[in-house]
Design a protein around this motif. Structure first.
Motif, PDB file in Angstrom:
ATOM      1  N   GLY A 135       0.838  -1.203   0.000  1.00  0.00           N
ATOM      2  CA  GLY A 135       0.000   0.000   0.000  1.00  0.00           C
ATOM      3  C   GLY A 135       0.866   1.242   0.000  1.00  0.00           C
ATOM      4  O   GLY A 135       1.794   1.354   0.800  1.00  0.00           O
ATOM      5  N   LEU A 136       0.558   2.195  -0.880  1.00  0.00           N
ATOM      6  CA  LEU A 136       1.413   3.363  -1.037  1.00  0.00           C
ATOM      7  C   LEU A 136       1.084   4.483  -0.053  1.00  0.00           C
ATOM      8  O   LEU A 136       1.959   4.995   0.633  1.00  0.00           O
ATOM      9  N   ILE A 137      -0.171   4.863   0.034  1.00  0.00           N
ATOM     10  CA  ILE A 137      -0.563   5.975   0.900  1.00  0.00           C
ATOM     11  C   ILE A 137      -0.878   5.488   2.317  1.00  0.00           C
ATOM     12  O   ILE A 137      -0.414   6.051   3.307  1.00  0.00           O
ATOM     13  N   LYS A 138      -1.694   4.449   2.397  1.00  0.00           N
ATOM     14  CA  LYS A 138      -2.050   3.859   3.693  1.00  0.00           C
ATOM     15  C   LYS A 138      -1.610   2.393   3.706  1.00  0.00           C
ATOM     16  O   LYS A 138      -2.413   1.501   3.402  1.00  0.00           O
ATOM     17  N   PRO A 139      -0.364   2.144   4.049  1.00  0.00           N
ATOM     18  CA  PRO A 139       0.151   0.762   4.020  1.00  0.00           C
ATOM     19  C   PRO A 139      -0.594  -0.142   4.996  1.00  0.00           C
ATOM     20  O   PRO A 139      -1.063   0.298   6.043  1.00  0.00           O
ATOM     21  N   ARG A 140      -0.723  -1.392   4.632  1.00  0.00           N
ATOM     22  CA  ARG A 140      -1.309  -2.382   5.530  1.00  0.00           C
ATOM     23  C   ARG A 140      -0.435  -3.624   5.550  1.00  0.00           C
ATOM     24  O   ARG A 140       0.267  -3.935   4.578  1.00  0.00           O
ATOM     25  N   VAL A 141      -0.482  -4.322   6.665  1.00  0.00           N
ATOM     26  CA  VAL A 141       0.312  -5.526   6.859  1.00  0.00           C
ATOM     27  C   VAL A 141      -0.534  -6.742   6.490  1.00  0.00           C
ATOM     28  O   VAL A 141      -1.638  -6.910   7.010  1.00  0.00           O
ATOM     29  N   ILE A 142      -0.014  -7.564   5.603  1.00  0.00           N
ATOM     30  CA  ILE A 142      -0.707  -8.773   5.165  1.00  0.00           C
ATOM     31  C   ILE A 142      -0.042  -9.984   5.828  1.00  0.00           C
ATOM     32  O   ILE A 142       1.162 -10.193   5.697  1.00  0.00           O
ATOM     33  N   LEU A 143      -0.851 -10.749   6.562  1.00  0.00           N
ATOM     34  CA  LEU A 143      -0.351 -11.948   7.245  1.00  0.00           C
ATOM     35  C   LEU A 143      -1.195 -13.145   6.819  1.00  0.00           C
ATOM     36  O   LEU A 143      -2.408 -13.039   6.693  1.00  0.00           O
ATOM     37  N   SER A 144      -0.536 -14.275   6.598  1.00  0.00           N
ATOM     38  CA  SER A 144      -1.264 -15.479   6.202  1.00  0.00           C
ATOM     39  C   SER A 144      -1.619 -16.319   7.424  1.00  0.00           C
ATOM     40  O   SER A 144      -0.973 -16.235   8.479  1.00  0.00           O
ATOM     41  N   SER A 145      -2.663 -17.137   7.271  1.00  0.00           N
ATOM     42  CA  SER A 145      -3.054 -18.045   8.359  1.00  0.00           C
ATOM     43  C   SER A 145      -1.945 -19.054   8.641  1.00  0.00           C
ATOM     44  O   SER A 145      -1.741 -19.463   9.784  1.00  0.00           O
ATOM     45  N   GLY A 146      -1.215 -19.433   7.586  1.00  0.00           N
ATOM     46  CA  GLY A 146      -0.093 -20.355   7.774  1.00  0.00           C
ATOM     47  C   GLY A 146       0.996 -19.768   8.644  1.00  0.00           C
ATOM     48  O   GLY A 146       1.607 -20.466   9.458  1.00  0.00           O
ATOM     49  N   LEU A 147       1.244 -18.470   8.503  1.00  0.00           N
ATOM     50  CA  LEU A 147       2.236 -17.779   9.330  1.00  0.00           C
ATOM     51  C   LEU A 147       1.797 -17.759  10.785  1.00  0.00           C
ATOM     52  O   LEU A 147       2.578 -18.051  11.696  1.00  0.00           O
ATOM     53  N   ILE A 148       0.529 -17.413  11.015  1.00  0.00           N
ATOM     54  CA  ILE A 148      -0.002 -17.300  12.380  1.00  0.00           C
ATOM     55  C   ILE A 148       0.009 -18.652  13.090  1.00  0.00           C
ATOM     56  O   ILE A 148       0.314 -18.739  14.284  1.00  0.00           O
ATOM     57  N   GLU A 149      -0.310 -19.708  12.353  1.00  0.00           N
ATOM     58  CA  GLU A 149      -0.312 -21.049  12.946  1.00  0.00           C
ATOM     59  C   GLU A 149       1.098 -21.558  13.233  1.00  0.00           C
ATOM     60  O   GLU A 149       1.291 -22.342  14.156  1.00  0.00           O
ATOM     61  N   ARG A 150       2.063 -21.085  12.458  1.00  0.00           N
ATOM     62  CA  ARG A 150       3.443 -21.592  12.583  1.00  0.00           C
ATOM     63  C   ARG A 150       4.194 -21.008  13.768  1.00  0.00           C
ATOM     64  O   ARG A 150       4.997 -21.694  14.410  1.00  0.00           O
ATOM     65  N   PHE A 151       3.931 -19.745  14.129  1.00  0.00           N
ATOM     66  CA  PHE A 151       4.740 -19.072  15.140  1.00  0.00           C
ATOM     67  C   PHE A 151       3.928 -18.733  16.391  1.00  0.00           C
ATOM     68  O   PHE A 151       2.726 -18.484  16.318  1.00  0.00           O
ATOM     69  N   ASN A 152       4.637 -18.716  17.535  1.00  0.00           N
ATOM     70  CA  ASN A 152       3.983 -18.411  18.805  1.00  0.00           C
ATOM     71  C   ASN A 152       3.769 -16.901  18.949  1.00  0.00           C
ATOM     72  O   ASN A 152       4.181 -16.111  18.079  1.00  0.00           O
ATOM     73  N   ASP A 153       3.165 -16.493  20.046  1.00  0.00           N
ATOM     74  CA  ASP A 153       2.775 -15.090  20.229  1.00  0.00           C
ATOM     75  C   ASP A 153       3.977 -14.142  20.229  1.00  0.00           C
ATOM     76  O   ASP A 153       3.922 -13.058  19.631  1.00  0.00           O
ATOM     77  N   GLN A 154       5.044 -14.518  20.907  1.00  0.00           N
ATOM     78  CA  GLN A 154       6.219 -13.650  20.966  1.00  0.00           C
ATOM     79  C   GLN A 154       6.863 -13.499  19.587  1.00  0.00           C
ATOM     80  O   GLN A 154       7.305 -12.399  19.214  1.00  0.00           O
ATOM     81  N   GLU A 155       6.913 -14.583  18.858  1.00  0.00           N
ATOM     82  CA  GLU A 155       7.478 -14.517  17.512  1.00  0.00           C
ATOM     83  C   GLU A 155       6.608 -13.670  16.588  1.00  0.00           C
ATOM     84  O   GLU A 155       7.127 -12.911  15.756  1.00  0.00           O
ATOM     85  N   MET A 156       5.291 -13.776  16.770  1.00  0.00           N
ATOM     86  CA  MET A 156       4.390 -12.944  15.973  1.00  0.00           C
ATOM     87  C   MET A 156       4.551 -11.469  16.328  1.00  0.00           C
ATOM     88  O   MET A 156       4.467 -10.600  15.455  1.00  0.00           O
ATOM     89  N   GLU A 157       4.786 -11.180  17.592  1.00  0.00           N
ATOM     90  CA  GLU A 157       5.044  -9.797  18.016  1.00  0.00           C
ATOM     91  C   GLU A 157       6.270  -9.241  17.295  1.00  0.00           C
ATOM     92  O   GLU A 157       6.265  -8.096  16.828  1.00  0.00           O
ATOM     93  N   ALA A 158       7.318 -10.040  17.204  1.00  0.00           N
ATOM     94  CA  ALA A 158       8.538  -9.610  16.523  1.00  0.00           C
ATOM     95  C   ALA A 158       8.263  -9.326  15.050  1.00  0.00           C
ATOM     96  O   ALA A 158       8.740  -8.318  14.492  1.00  0.00           O
ATOM     97  N   ILE A 159       7.480 -10.187  14.409  1.00  0.00           N
ATOM     98  CA  ILE A 159       7.120  -9.985  13.001  1.00  0.00           C
ATOM     99  C   ILE A 159       6.318  -8.701  12.838  1.00  0.00           C
ATOM    100  O   ILE A 159       6.551  -7.907  11.919  1.00  0.00           O
ATOM    101  N   LEU A 160       5.377  -8.469  13.750  1.00  0.00           N
ATOM    102  CA  LEU A 160       4.535  -7.280  13.673  1.00  0.00           C
ATOM    103  C   LEU A 160       5.345  -5.993  13.840  1.00  0.00           C
ATOM    104  O   LEU A 160       5.108  -5.004  13.141  1.00  0.00           O
TER     105      LEU A 160
END
Length: 290
Positions: A135-160
């Motif tokens: 997104g150019l003007i209002k960027p958004r973060v795209i995350l897949s369900s596979g990513l969320i299922e693969r990593f724990n909460d702390q790891e997801m925090e780091a990605i975010l």
């Protein structure tokens, strides 16, 4: 990691500085060439005479330098249009893919769980590992369900936090502008090298941002190693992706965050070729101005 390490280092600042200097120098030279030719053309209603004047001006006035600079102008315009068309196609493909995979319920639960209301996030149904900012003007973060299922909460925090940095500084827009500059001035290979250098630093700085907020590099290192080991990353060719060609430098930084990262700006052959082209352009510009 110290807070001072979050500041823009000297290397990426220099890369942007030289991109701006070289880009403006070329634009001034090519722009003046266009202005110089337009000035020599009589403006009248008879199009035949206008085209005859253009042809005569090219053949008689500046036979040595105008065709060369005109060739570079035409090349730049073609490459710029090509890049624009390619970006539009990629955007349409990406938007169609995201719209078909988007899951509002998972998105709402994810945002609530990680308390990231200030960050535009969209979760899509895909078993692959996808983490990107688009997104150019209002960027958004795209995350897949596979990513969320693969990593724990702390790891997801780091990605975010990593993606938050890309969103905060509108890196997709920066990347688009820099890529178009490098492609339209491809006759100066140093431009691509400088843009590549800056792109690597975009990822390194996003990692530093995540390390600083997490208080440790462990979570991010675990994510990066897991992704590389499983080789499940899907790239849509659009936006800024979590894993790309900067991965080796990122691993070095994660292993030893206190050691300065040395990234070459360009190869000697790239510099030599670019200097030769710039000198020739400048000499032609000076000759044509006399």
């Amino acid at each position: 990691m110290r807070a001072t390490m979050l500041k823009m280092p000297r290397q990426p600042s220099l890369a942007l500085f030289w991109i701006a200097i070289i880009g403006n120098l070329v634009i001034i030279q090519l722009g003046y060439n266009v202005f110089h030719q337009i000035r020599d053309i009589p403006f009248e209603s008879n199009l035949f005479r206008v085209f005859a004047a253009i042809f005569a001006d090219i053949l008689s006035n500046h036979l040595l330098f105008e065709p060369l600079l005109n060739g570079l102008i035409l090349f730049s315009i073609i490459m710029l249009c090509r890049q624009l068309i390619q970006q539009v196609k990629l955007y349409k493909k990406w938007k169609t893919y995201i719209d078909s995979k988007s899951n509002p319920e998972m998105t709402k639960r994810f945002i609530k769980k990680f308390n990231k209301e200030n960050l535009r996030i969209e979760v899509i149904l895909d078993s692959s590992i996808i983490a990107m900012t688009a997104g150019l003007i209002k960027p958004r973060v795209i995350l897949s369900s596979g990513l969320i299922e693969r990593f724990n909460d702390q790891e997801m925090e780091a990605i975010l936090f990593h993606e938050m940095y890309h969103s905060k500084f509108r890196h997709p827009l920066q990347l688009l502008i820099l890529t178009m500059i490098a492609e339209s001035l491809a006759f100066l290979p140093i431009m691509k090298s400088l843009v590549h250098h800056y792109k690597i630093w975009m990822e390194l700085l996003a990692d530093r941002f995540a390390i600083y907020h997490m208080g440790s590099e462990i979570q991010l290192a675990q994510v990066l190693l897991a992704v590389l080991k499983n080789n499940q990353v899907k790239s849509q060719g659009y936006g800024v992706h979590f894993v790309n060609e900067s991965v080796n430098y990122r691993l070095k930084q994660l292993i030893d965050p206190q050691t300065p990262i040395r990234i070459p700006f360009f190869k000697q052959k790239t510099l030599l070729l670019s200097v030769i082209v710039l000198v020739m352009m400048t000499l032609i510009f000076i000759y044509g101005s006399v």
